[in-house]
Motif scaffolding. Structure first.
Motif, PDB file in Angstrom:
ATOM      1  N   UNK A 154       0.828  -1.212   0.000  1.00 43.48           N
ATOM      2  CA  UNK A 154       0.000   0.000   0.000  1.00 43.48           C
ATOM      3  C   UNK A 154       0.863   1.263   0.000  1.00 43.48           C
ATOM      4  N   UNK A 155       1.962   1.194   0.712  1.00 43.18           N
ATOM      5  CA  UNK A 155       2.845   2.360   0.788  1.00 43.18           C
ATOM      6  C   UNK A 155       3.828   2.461  -0.358  1.00 43.18           C
ATOM      7  N   UNK A 156       3.957   1.374  -1.122  1.00 38.94           N
ATOM      8  CA  UNK A 156       4.886   1.352  -2.259  1.00 38.94           C
ATOM      9  C   UNK A 156       4.177   0.733  -3.463  1.00 38.94           C
ATOM     10  N   UNK A 157       3.212   1.466  -4.011  1.00 39.13           N
ATOM     11  CA  UNK A 157       2.423   0.948  -5.126  1.00 39.13           C
ATOM     12  C   UNK A 157       3.152   1.067  -6.456  1.00 39.13           C
ATOM     13  N   UNK A 158       4.179   1.883  -6.499  1.00 40.41           N
ATOM     14  CA  UNK A 158       4.975   2.053  -7.705  1.00 40.41           C
ATOM     15  C   UNK A 158       6.440   2.080  -7.325  1.00 40.41           C
ATOM     16  N   UNK A 159       7.254   1.283  -8.006  1.00 39.28           N
ATOM     17  CA  UNK A 159       8.669   1.173  -7.684  1.00 39.28           C
ATOM     18  C   UNK A 159       9.505   1.307  -8.951  1.00 39.28           C
ATOM     19  N   UNK A 160      10.697   1.862  -8.775  1.00 37.64           N
ATOM     20  CA  UNK A 160      11.622   1.988  -9.904  1.00 37.64           C
ATOM     21  C   UNK A 160      12.475   0.730 -10.000  1.00 37.64           C
ATOM     22  N   UNK A 161      13.092   0.541 -11.137  1.00 36.69           N
ATOM     23  CA  UNK A 161      13.997  -0.593 -11.326  1.00 36.69           C
ATOM     24  C   UNK A 161      15.116  -0.556 -10.293  1.00 36.69           C
ATOM     25  N   UNK A 162      15.612   0.627 -10.025  1.00 38.49           N
ATOM     26  CA  UNK A 162      16.688   0.794  -9.036  1.00 38.49           C
ATOM     27  C   UNK A 162      16.216   0.368  -7.653  1.00 38.49           C
ATOM     28  N   UNK A 163      15.006   0.800  -7.265  1.00 40.94           N
ATOM     29  CA  UNK A 163      14.477   0.453  -5.944  1.00 40.94           C
ATOM     30  C   UNK A 163      14.256  -1.053  -5.817  1.00 40.94           C
ATOM     31  N   UNK A 164      13.721  -1.650  -6.866  1.00 39.04           N
ATOM     32  CA  UNK A 164      13.471  -3.090  -6.833  1.00 39.04           C
ATOM     33  C   UNK A 164      14.780  -3.857  -6.728  1.00 39.04           C
ATOM     34  N   UNK A 165      15.794  -3.406  -7.442  1.00 36.14           N
ATOM     35  CA  UNK A 165      17.104  -4.051  -7.392  1.00 36.14           C
ATOM     36  C   UNK A 165      17.705  -3.960  -5.993  1.00 36.14           C
ATOM     37  N   UNK A 166      17.596  -2.769  -5.393  1.00 35.04           N
ATOM     38  CA  UNK A 166      18.175  -2.563  -4.062  1.00 35.04           C
ATOM     39  C   UNK A 166      17.465  -3.392  -2.997  1.00 35.04           C
ATOM     40  N   UNK A 167      16.129  -3.407  -3.018  1.00 29.74           N
ATOM     41  CA  UNK A 167      15.373  -4.125  -1.990  1.00 29.74           C
ATOM     42  C   UNK A 167      15.484  -5.641  -2.163  1.00 29.74           C
ATOM     43  N   UNK A 168      15.442  -6.103  -3.402  1.00 30.17           N
ATOM     44  CA  UNK A 168      15.491  -7.551  -3.660  1.00 30.17           C
ATOM     45  C   UNK A 168      16.892  -8.124  -3.495  1.00 30.17           C
TER      46      UNK A 168
END
Length: 256
Positions: free
Chosen positions: A17-31
């Motif tokens: 709910x708080x992260x409904x849209x993510x950038x490629x960079x954010x997804x790479x960092x979190x994953x």
């Protein structure tokens, strides 16, 4: 287990709910996965409709969950509602007959048993929720195949007959008889020495969405008892259909 599928599904869990849209960079960092791997997995998810690319630039891209997940969620919610409505009627039917009662739906080219109420008898069937069966085998699966839309049924039957030794014309005759009499009955198709009887459950649009099935040893499905089982199973199926919004003259003034 397929690690690529597991990794791809884990990316879907990053959206909240708080992260409904993510950038490629954010997804790479979190994953904590390599960027090329993340990009490849996102491309597969996007192709399948699970992810939508909202923005793209030279430096980065942004993603959000796709409509495919909403469609699947709707199907799951429908199944949960169906089980919730059907279960009290299944318990009552099992109490009247003291035979095992199943709720069966179709999933792609198979039947799935999504709910069950057990018998208290010593001699009974041992099945489980989640069991899958070919759509040509057993009263519940065959009933679902018989009441399936014509185009979909043709595609399913072509695939089944292609990979299994089935007499297509005999199966078609069986399905036609099921539609004409309004219920399905099978003898020893899934378990030797057993009988299965199934009646259709309709939704508010008049589509058959499930089969209400009663099964037990052949010795208890004969004569007047067989007629009693059919009568009570049909009444229960009609009550469930009525609660799902199905409008039909047969559902008026139903006995309880």
């Amino acid at each position: 287990m397929n690690q690529s599928i597991i990794k791809a599904l884990s990316l879907l869990d990053l959206f909240t709910d708080g992260r409904q849209e993510l950038s490629l960079k954010e997804i790479t960092e979190v994953s904590k996965l390599p960027k090329p791997t993340v990009y490849r997995l996102l491309a597969s998810l996007e192709y399948s409709g699970f992810i939508v690319k909202t923005k793209e630039s030279e430096n980065d891209s942004r993603y959000k969950l796709g409509i495919k997940l909403m469609e699947l969620g709707y199907l799951v919610s429908e199944q949960l509602e169906l089980r919730k409505i059907a279960l009290p009627h299944m318990k009552k039917l099992a109490g009247q007959l003291n035979e095992v009662v199943h709720l069966v739906i179709s999933d792609k080219n198979e039947a799935v048993y999504i709910e069950k109420v057990e018998s208290t008898r010593a001699l009974r069937l041992h099945t489980r929720i989640g069991k899958r069966s070919p759509l040509y085998l057993g009263s519940g699966p065959k009933l679902l195949l018989a009441f399936m839309g014509e185009n979909k049924r043709k595609l399913v039957m072509e695939e089944m007959c292609q990979f299994r030794k089935l007499e297509k014309h005999l199966l078609l005759e069986d399905l036609q008889q099921i539609k004409q009499r309004g219920y399905a009955i099978s003898y020893g198709e899934q378990d030797v020495g057993t009988v299965g009887i199934s009646f259709p459950i309709y939704d508010y649009q008049g589509n058959v969405v499930a089969a209400l099935a009663v099964s037990g040893p052949t010795s208890r499905f004969e004569g007047q008892n067989l007629d009693y089982i059919k009568e009570k199973t049909e009444i229960s199926a009609n009550h469930i259909s009525q609660e799902l919004g199905y409008k039909n003259e047969k559902n008026r003034n139903l006995p309880f």
